[in-house]
Design a protein around this motif. Structure first.
Motif, mmCIF file in Angstrom:
data_model
loop_
_atom_site.group_PDB
_atom_site.id
_atom_site.type_symbol
_atom_site.label_atom_id
_atom_site.label_comp_id
_atom_site.label_asym_id
_atom_site.label_seq_id
_atom_site.Cartn_x
_atom_site.Cartn_y
_atom_site.Cartn_z
ATOM 1 N N PHE A 257 -28.822 19.735 83.983
ATOM 2 C CA PHE A 257 -28.924 18.687 82.964
ATOM 3 C C PHE A 257 -28.221 17.408 83.403
ATOM 4 O O PHE A 257 -28.691 16.298 83.138
ATOM 5 C CB PHE A 257 -28.330 19.197 81.645
ATOM 6 C CG PHE A 257 -28.299 18.174 80.550
ATOM 7 C CD1 PHE A 257 -29.467 17.802 79.891
ATOM 8 C CD2 PHE A 257 -27.101 17.560 80.191
ATOM 9 C CE1 PHE A 257 -29.443 16.842 78.884
ATOM 10 C CE2 PHE A 257 -27.069 16.602 79.182
ATOM 11 C CZ PHE A 257 -28.241 16.242 78.526
ATOM 12 N N LEU A 258 -27.083 17.563 84.089
ATOM 13 C CA LEU A 258 -26.276 16.406 84.475
ATOM 14 C C LEU A 258 -26.576 15.897 85.882
ATOM 15 O O LEU A 258 -25.915 14.965 86.346
ATOM 16 C CB LEU A 258 -24.792 16.771 84.379
ATOM 17 C CG LEU A 258 -24.265 17.099 82.977
ATOM 18 C CD1 LEU A 258 -22.811 17.544 83.042
ATOM 19 C CD2 LEU A 258 -24.406 15.899 82.045
ATOM 20 N N GLU A 259 -27.595 16.484 86.541
ATOM 21 C CA GLU A 259 -27.870 16.136 87.940
ATOM 22 C C GLU A 259 -28.042 14.646 88.134
ATOM 23 O O GLU A 259 -27.502 14.053 89.075
ATOM 24 C CB GLU A 259 -29.120 16.870 88.429
ATOM 25 C CG GLU A 259 -29.502 16.523 89.863
ATOM 26 C CD GLU A 259 -30.797 17.195 90.299
ATOM 27 O OE1 GLU A 259 -31.158 17.036 91.479
ATOM 28 O OE2 GLU A 259 -31.443 17.855 89.464
ATOM 29 N N ARG A 260 -28.798 13.988 87.251
ATOM 30 C CA ARG A 260 -29.067 12.554 87.393
ATOM 31 C C ARG A 260 -28.218 11.712 86.452
ATOM 32 O O ARG A 260 -28.431 10.503 86.348
ATOM 33 C CB ARG A 260 -30.549 12.288 87.155
ATOM 34 C CG ARG A 260 -31.452 13.062 88.115
ATOM 35 C CD ARG A 260 -32.908 12.669 87.996
ATOM 36 N NE ARG A 260 -33.760 13.497 88.817
ATOM 37 C CZ ARG A 260 -33.928 13.343 90.142
ATOM 38 N NH1 ARG A 260 -33.281 12.375 90.769
ATOM 39 N NH2 ARG A 260 -34.719 14.144 90.826
ATOM 40 N N ARG A 261 -27.277 12.353 85.764
ATOM 41 C CA ARG A 261 -26.417 11.636 84.815
ATOM 42 C C ARG A 261 -25.006 11.417 85.342
ATOM 43 O O ARG A 261 -24.301 10.510 84.897
ATOM 44 C CB ARG A 261 -26.371 12.386 83.478
ATOM 45 C CG ARG A 261 -27.714 12.389 82.747
ATOM 46 C CD ARG A 261 -27.690 13.321 81.533
ATOM 47 N NE ARG A 261 -28.886 13.196 80.719
ATOM 48 C CZ ARG A 261 -30.030 13.818 80.978
ATOM 49 N NH1 ARG A 261 -30.122 14.625 82.023
ATOM 50 N NH2 ARG A 261 -31.083 13.642 80.200
ATOM 51 N N ILE A 262 -24.567 12.286 86.254
ATOM 52 C CA ILE A 262 -23.243 12.153 86.869
ATOM 53 C C ILE A 262 -23.423 12.216 88.377
ATOM 54 O O ILE A 262 -24.099 13.103 88.892
ATOM 55 C CB ILE A 262 -22.293 13.283 86.419
ATOM 56 C CG1 ILE A 262 -22.138 13.294 84.896
ATOM 57 C CG2 ILE A 262 -20.919 13.097 87.059
ATOM 58 C CD1 ILE A 262 -21.233 14.402 84.403
ATOM 59 N N GLY A 263 -22.808 11.301 89.086
ATOM 60 C CA GLY A 263 -22.915 11.292 90.536
ATOM 61 C C GLY A 263 -22.257 12.514 91.149
ATOM 62 O O GLY A 263 -21.186 12.955 90.712
ATOM 63 N N ALA A 264 -22.902 13.063 92.177
ATOM 64 C CA ALA A 264 -22.353 14.246 92.839
ATOM 65 C C ALA A 264 -20.973 13.963 93.408
ATOM 66 O O ALA A 264 -20.088 14.823 93.383
ATOM 67 C CB ALA A 264 -23.302 14.704 93.944
ATOM 68 N N GLN A 265 -20.769 12.744 93.919
ATOM 69 C CA GLN A 265 -19.475 12.403 94.498
ATOM 70 C C GLN A 265 -18.361 12.517 93.459
ATOM 71 O O GLN A 265 -17.270 13.029 93.740
ATOM 72 C CB GLN A 265 -19.521 10.979 95.046
ATOM 73 C CG GLN A 265 -18.332 10.606 95.912
ATOM 74 C CD GLN A 265 -18.357 11.288 97.269
ATOM 75 O OE1 GLN A 265 -19.420 11.557 97.801
ATOM 76 N NE2 GLN A 265 -17.190 11.568 97.813
ATOM 77 N N ARG A 266 -18.627 12.074 92.243
ATOM 78 C CA ARG A 266 -17.620 12.143 91.188
ATOM 79 C C ARG A 266 -17.293 13.589 90.840
ATOM 80 O O ARG A 266 -16.130 13.948 90.635
ATOM 81 C CB ARG A 266 -18.113 11.401 89.943
ATOM 82 C CG ARG A 266 -17.109 11.379 88.797
ATOM 83 C CD ARG A 266 -17.675 10.671 87.580
ATOM 84 N NE ARG A 266 -18.044 9.289 87.888
ATOM 85 C CZ ARG A 266 -18.611 8.468 86.999
ATOM 86 N NH1 ARG A 266 -18.892 8.903 85.777
ATOM 87 N NH2 ARG A 266 -18.896 7.233 87.344
#
Length: 381
Positions: A257-266
């Motif tokens: 769900f959060l794949e495109r909502r939160i950056g992987a780096q963060r």
């Protein structure tokens, strides 16, 4: 498009992930059984589990660079089949030396099968989503495993644990032989030619995952023992471990769900810090609610963060070779964790584990800070 995108292939990857990552689920019961039923001290018990994990690391390091040239179905089936035999033999042993040989052999077999499993996941159309799917399967498996196995071990003895492991590996071997996904066309060495060396960013991400694996194994290996030494009953600890399984079910769909909502780096920068806070609570706070609450979400942090790390590494290395080394990433850390944790407990007590986790988490954050996608320079007409 490969058979990874079809449900039979997905099922095989789910089963393979559950079998190959059984240490992530079983560490507390595993170490606890070796101490309680076989009479090994914490250092010896942690050392046996570390031998299994070292074997898995060695196999993964061998197979990962060769991933695109392997018959993946054959490697997976033979690997899980060999692990079933090794664990079956372990259930018949009582001495440390014989158990050590069985653990090392099982690790070599599991590592080979899991390496091709994770490499195949990394070649899916959406590796982040596919890894979340196998993670959800692992969460469901963990609930069943933790709901039944601790009581079986308590009632029937430590040997039953290795019989359960053997059964899980046998099922994975059969499913892999029948359903393991194969490419629709031969994926030969063109990826090795196009990507001859892994970048520094890939290595930094792999090191970060490995350090989180150290923390995961150090704490979770002794989670059951920490509770037992504080006087919590077997049933109470078993309930917490079942709760761990239910909480883990949330991590994969939430990661999707959060794949495109939160950056992987963060995510990968935050995960180790949260892991360290929870480890300090588990190892230093004696109040039961704190132990139960932190323990219930500890594995969640690893699963959630690793899903984003898996997706990030799939973009940093499209060849799949880095992700085929996922068992090495996780298990080289997990191999260090039990024996390091056991040594710290033996000489300094449980709070020393919390201190070690803070150090490893700090190093993981530094490593993940370097695992960045390089910006593409604008093309000058």
């Amino acid at each position: 498009m490969t058979t990874t995108e079809k449900w039979p292939g997905r099922v095989a990857l789910m089963v393979g992930h559950c079998a190959g990552m059984v240490d992530l689920v079983a560490l507390p019961v595993w170490v606890g059984a070796l101490i309680s039923f076989y009479g090994f001290d914490p250092q010896q018990a942690g050392g046996l589990v570390s031998l299994f994990l070292i074997g898995a690391v060695a196999a993964s390091l061998y197979f990962a660079p060769r991933f695109n040239r392997l018959n993946r179905r054959l490697v997976a089936a033979l690997g899980f089949g060999g692990a079933a035999l090794a664990f079956g033999m372990a259930s018949l042993q009582t001495g440390f030396a014989a158990m050590a040989i069985c653990h090392a052999a099982a690790g070599l077999a599991v590592g080979s099968a899991l390496s091709v499993t994770h490499g195949t996941i990394g070649r899916a159309a959406n590796p982040h989503r596919m890894f979340a799917m196998v993670g959800l399967a692992l969460g469901i498996f963990a609930i069943g495993f933790m709901g039944a196995t601790p009581n079986l071990v308590a009632a029937l003895g430590g040997a039953v644990l290795f019989k359960v492991f053997a059964g899980v590996m046998a099922v994975a071997a059969i499913v892999s032989a029948l359903l393991f996904p194969l490419p629709d066309h031969e994926q030969g060495t063109e990826f090795d030619i196009a990507h001859p060396r892994l970048s520094g960013a890939v290595w930094a991400g792999m090191i970060g995952v490995g350090l989180m694996g150290v923390n995961q194994a150090m704490v979770f290996s002794f989670f059951e023992r920490i509770g037992a030494d504080r006087g919590y009953g077997v049933e109470t600890i078993a309930i917490i471990l079942v709760a761990v399984g239910f909480v883990n079910l949330i991590a994969p769909p939430l990661a999707v769900f959060l794949e495109r909502r939160i950056g992987a780096q963060r995510v990968v920068m935050t995960g180790p810090a949260v892991q360290a806070v929870l480890a300090l609570v588990i190892t230093t706070v004696v109040a039961f609610p704190a132990y139960a609450g932190a323990g219930s979400v500890f594995v969640f942090v690893m699963i959630f963060t690793h899903t984003f790390a898996f997706g990030l590494l799939s973009r940093l290395d499209p060849s799949g070779r880095a992700l085929a080394a996922t068992p090495a990433m996780l298990m080289i850390g997990a191999a260090v964790g039990p024996i390091l944790g056991g040594t710290l407990v033996k000489f300094s007590g449980y709070p020393a584990i919390g201190v070690a986790v803070v150090i490893c988490a700090s190093l993981a954050i530094v490593s993940f800070s370097r695992a960045r996608l390089q910006p593409v320079d604008a093309v000058t007409p």
